[in-house]
Design a protein around this motif. Structure first.
Motif, mmCIF file in Angstrom:
data_model
loop_
_atom_site.group_PDB
_atom_site.id
_atom_site.type_symbol
_atom_site.label_atom_id
_atom_site.label_comp_id
_atom_site.label_asym_id
_atom_site.label_seq_id
_atom_site.Cartn_x
_atom_site.Cartn_y
_atom_site.Cartn_z
ATOM 1 N N THR A 106 -9.384 23.975 4.898
ATOM 2 C CA THR A 106 -9.649 23.228 3.665
ATOM 3 C C THR A 106 -10.742 22.170 3.812
ATOM 4 O O THR A 106 -11.226 21.655 2.819
ATOM 5 N N ASP A 107 -11.120 21.831 5.057
ATOM 6 C CA ASP A 107 -12.160 20.806 5.212
ATOM 7 C C ASP A 107 -13.348 21.387 5.978
ATOM 8 O O ASP A 107 -13.201 22.287 6.818
ATOM 9 N N ASN A 108 -14.520 20.861 5.696
ATOM 10 C CA ASN A 108 -15.754 21.385 6.270
ATOM 11 C C ASN A 108 -15.836 21.192 7.772
ATOM 12 O O ASN A 108 -16.472 21.991 8.476
ATOM 13 N N LEU A 160 -24.082 29.975 13.341
ATOM 14 C CA LEU A 160 -24.455 28.615 13.728
ATOM 15 C C LEU A 160 -25.123 27.870 12.573
ATOM 16 O O LEU A 160 -24.868 26.682 12.353
ATOM 17 N N GLU A 161 -25.975 28.571 11.855
ATOM 18 C CA GLU A 161 -26.645 27.933 10.716
ATOM 19 C C GLU A 161 -25.632 27.532 9.643
ATOM 20 O O GLU A 161 -25.741 26.448 9.048
ATOM 21 N N LEU A 174 -22.193 23.313 7.042
ATOM 22 C CA LEU A 174 -20.900 22.708 6.727
ATOM 23 C C LEU A 174 -20.767 21.317 7.335
ATOM 24 O O LEU A 174 -20.185 20.418 6.733
ATOM 25 N N ASN A 175 -21.312 21.144 8.536
ATOM 26 C CA ASN A 175 -21.212 19.845 9.215
ATOM 27 C C ASN A 175 -22.478 19.616 10.044
ATOM 28 O O ASN A 175 -22.558 20.049 11.194
ATOM 29 N N PRO A 176 -23.461 18.947 9.485
ATOM 30 C CA PRO A 176 -24.722 18.707 10.200
ATOM 31 C C PRO A 176 -24.530 17.940 11.502
ATOM 32 O O PRO A 176 -25.419 17.953 12.361
ATOM 33 N N SER A 177 -23.387 17.295 11.688
ATOM 34 C CA SER A 177 -23.148 16.508 12.899
ATOM 35 C C SER A 177 -22.529 17.321 14.030
ATOM 36 O O SER A 177 -22.176 16.764 15.072
ATOM 37 N N ALA A 237 -22.925 23.132 17.926
ATOM 38 C CA ALA A 237 -23.591 24.192 17.162
ATOM 39 C C ALA A 237 -25.110 24.006 17.202
ATOM 40 O O ALA A 237 -25.868 24.973 17.355
ATOM 41 N N ARG A 238 -25.554 22.766 17.072
ATOM 42 C CA ARG A 238 -26.998 22.501 17.087
ATOM 43 C C ARG A 238 -27.596 22.840 18.453
ATOM 44 O O ARG A 238 -28.697 23.402 18.545
ATOM 45 N N LEU A 239 -26.866 22.497 19.520
ATOM 46 C CA LEU A 239 -27.358 22.777 20.864
ATOM 47 C C LEU A 239 -27.478 24.279 21.109
ATOM 48 O O LEU A 239 -28.500 24.761 21.641
ATOM 49 N N LEU A 240 -26.432 25.051 20.709
ATOM 50 C CA LEU A 240 -26.466 26.502 20.931
ATOM 51 C C LEU A 240 -27.535 27.161 20.073
ATOM 52 O O LEU A 240 -28.232 28.077 20.525
ATOM 53 N N LEU A 241 -27.718 26.681 18.848
ATOM 54 C CA LEU A 241 -28.747 27.243 17.972
ATOM 55 C C LEU A 241 -30.128 27.007 18.564
ATOM 56 O O LEU A 241 -31.010 27.868 18.479
#
Length: 621
Positions: free
Chosen positions: A570-572, A599-600, A605-608, A612-616
């Protein structure tokens, strides 16, 4: 050859003559019975009796015997009537019609025991309802001494089916369906749904059967039938011995909205709830009170679901109005009070005052989210706590008590760890019910508080002692073995906490077993072979089980479970974490395109989400 032909012709002729003779006698009996009927109608019983006496010698078939028997009864010649049946039964002992008629005769003569014994021959036949009637009549006299399980046994189920076949009364069929449902055979119960529902309560019952079979479309159709019968006032209570009430519009609307929720049509579900609430509100304005009665708790739940739906759609005003109404109308509705407390806490937090937001405010920039936050209605946490404590004074509810404690902990920024720990242990001491025993809600609160304070060892020790005392674990077998064998007796939160501690101790096999029970086996789906996620299981449990599948080589099972967990999150933040873990599995399967896509979406959903950012970044090097 000629002689042989003559013999054959003679045999054929004899057969023809015999056949003709039988037909002649049948015609003769029919005519005689018609004549007897005329004498009876004209008031000449003696003449009618003479004809019936002559007929007795000519009776060839059971139906003819029944015809003579009926005329004797009309003339109140019970002995002659019984003699006719007995003579015919000697020749046709297995004839169902004769046995059924004789059972009925014996019963009317007060010979119920003899009737019951003979009726046993009719079980499973078209006349099986006679046996059911006699048997159930006997059981009614000792119903108070019988366990409820007896009336839902296989033996009783066959009786209910026979009773339905003989009477066409859906009430007996519902009893039979309940027997199947008790055994978890929901599919068998659904197979019993009659072609025609005769009352609103009948249609409502079968909608429940469909609902438990996850046939939500069929359940909705049956509910619409119940609604139509109710609105047209076409309930037929005289049609069924067990019919005693109409189902209410509130019951229908509540289950119908649940059907739509389970079909993923939340908007349609809210329309059902909204229409009913509007109807009740309009009636109240006109001075017409809704027939609520025993369904008041259902109505309160519908209001609460509407409030939660509004919160999901960020409609804070609607949520505020509905929650305020519920807590005023039903001041002891525990779920509503807890939701009201959460709303109060969230509405009072200054979560939009981070440095970036503040710089935007200073620059005169106001985003849509900032505007919505600034305009949202606010509830003082103190108001929510007062309502909770007033309710606790009237009804001692452990769940509400714990919710109030946790809300106080959230807002008490001045308390240090020692103060909170002392308060928690005082709560345990005041609510102890024995050595290491406490009400469930209190025990859960204590374990959760210790974990929140990062006192893992104390939390585990308290939890293990609680489980050991409550379920007598470890007395005859090792604790872990006893734990795995006691899952069906345990509450779901206990299983999920046990899985958490087992995972922390790196006991993979036990962790997997516990999470599989929580995720799959604690729901009704497992009762009929399904593998849907239990509605009561935490999404985190499904995520953790998927992670175990992934780490033990079951990548495909992990992907499938992550996907279902993502759809119910229910939450991002949680959804972002799930998408990141999906990306990790796709990466392990060398599916770079799917990994990048996941990953994108995770970052959307959560830019923070740093992981995910590191793996992308690795994929885009």
């Amino acid at each position: 050859m000629k002689k042989a032909w003559l013999v054959c012709a003679a045999v054929a002729l004899c057969g023809t003559l015999i056949s003709c003779s039988s037909r002649a006698k049948a015609v003769s009996i029919t005519a005689a019975l018609d004549e007897a009927d005329r004498y009876i109608a004209q008031g000449y019983p003696k003449d009618a009796l003479k004809i019936l006496a002559s007929c007795e010698k000519k009776i060839l078939s059971p139906m003819e015997a029944i015809g003579v028997y009926k005329r004797y009864l009309q003339l109140e010649q019970k002995k002659a009537a019984e003699k006719t049946l007995k003579n015919s039964l000697k020749k046709n002992p297995d004839n169902l019609e004769l046995n059924a008629v004789y059972c009925n005769f014996l019963d009317k003569q007060g010979k119920s025991e003899e009737a019951f014994k003979r009726a046993a021959l009719l079980r499973g036949t078209n006349y099986g309802s006679l046996y059911s009637e006699y048997y159930l009549r006997q059981e009614a006299d000792q119903a108070n001494s019988r366990e409820q399980s007896f009336f839902l046994s296989d033996q009783m189920q066959s009786l209910y089916i026979d009773a339905y076949n003989g009477s066409g009364d859906n009430a007996w069929l519902r009893n039979a369906a309940l027997c199947s449902m008790k055994k978890g055979e929901y599919g068998d119960a659904a197979q019993m749904v009659p072609d025609r529902k005769k009352s609103s309560s009948d249609a409502y019952f079968w909608s429940l059967v469909y609902f438990d079979n996850k046939k939500y479309g069929e359940a909705a159709e049956s509910l619409q039938t119940a609604k139509d019968i109710l609105e047209k006032n076409e309930d037929r209570f005289a049609d069924g011995l067990l019919e005693n009430r109409k189902v209410s519009q509130i019951e229908i609307a509540s289950l119908l909205s649940d059907c739509y929720v389970n079909m993923g049509e939340d908007k349609a579900a809210e329309k059902i709830r909204g229409d009913l609430i509007a109807q009740i509100t309009l009636g109240a304005e006109k001075g017409v009170s809704a027939e609520i009665g025993s369904t008041e708790s259902l109505l309160g739940t519908m209001y609460l679901n509407s409030a939660l739906y509004a919160l999901q759609r960020n409609d804070d005003r609607a949520a505020y109005n509905t929650l305020t109404f519920i807590t005023q109308k039903w001041p002891d509705n525990v779920s509503a009070l807890i939701a009201y407390g959460n709303f109060a806490y969230n509405s009072s937090r200054r979560i939009m005052d981070d440095p970036l937001t503040q710089s935007l405010r200073d620059a005169g920039v106001v985003s849509t989210d900032m505007k919505r936050f600034d305009e949202r209605p606010r509830v003082a946490v103190s108001d929510a706590l007062i309502r909770m404590k007033e309710s606790l004074a009237r009804t001692r509810n452990d769940t509400l008590y714990v919710a109030a404690l946790e809300l106080e902990d959230k807002i008490d920024d001045s308390s240090d760890e020692r103060t909170r720990l002392g308060r928690m242990y005082r709560v345990l001491e005041r609510n102890s019910t024995g050595a290491d025993l406490y009400p469930e809600a209190i025990a859960q609160y204590a374990v959760h508080t210790l974990l929140r304070l990062e006192r893992y060892s104390e939390a585990k020790e308290l939890f293990i002692k609680f489980l050991t005392a409550r379920y007598k674990l470890g007395s005859e077998r090792p604790f872990e073995e006893d734990l795995a064998l006691s899952l069906q007796r345990m509450s779901l939160w206990e299983v999920e906490y046990a899985a958490y501690f087992a995972a922390a101790e790196k006991n993979t096999d036990l962790t997997k077993r516990l999470y599989e029970y929580a995720v799959y086996e604690s729901g009704y789906s497992a009762a009929y072979g399904g593998n849907d996620i239990s509605p009561a299981a935490a999404t985190e449990s499904a995520v953790n089980l998927a992670m175990i599948y992934s780490s033990t080589g079951s990548k495909d099972k992990a992907l499938e479970l992550y996907g279902r967990a993502q759809s119910r999150a229910t939450d991002n933040y949680m959804r972002s974490q799930i998408m990141y873990r999906l990306a990790c599995i796709y990466d392990a399967k060398n599916d770079a395109a799917a990994a990048v896509k996941a990953l994108e979406y995770s970052l959307y959903l959560n830019p923070s989400n740093g992981n995910a950012r590191l793996l992308l970044g690795k994929f885009k090097q």
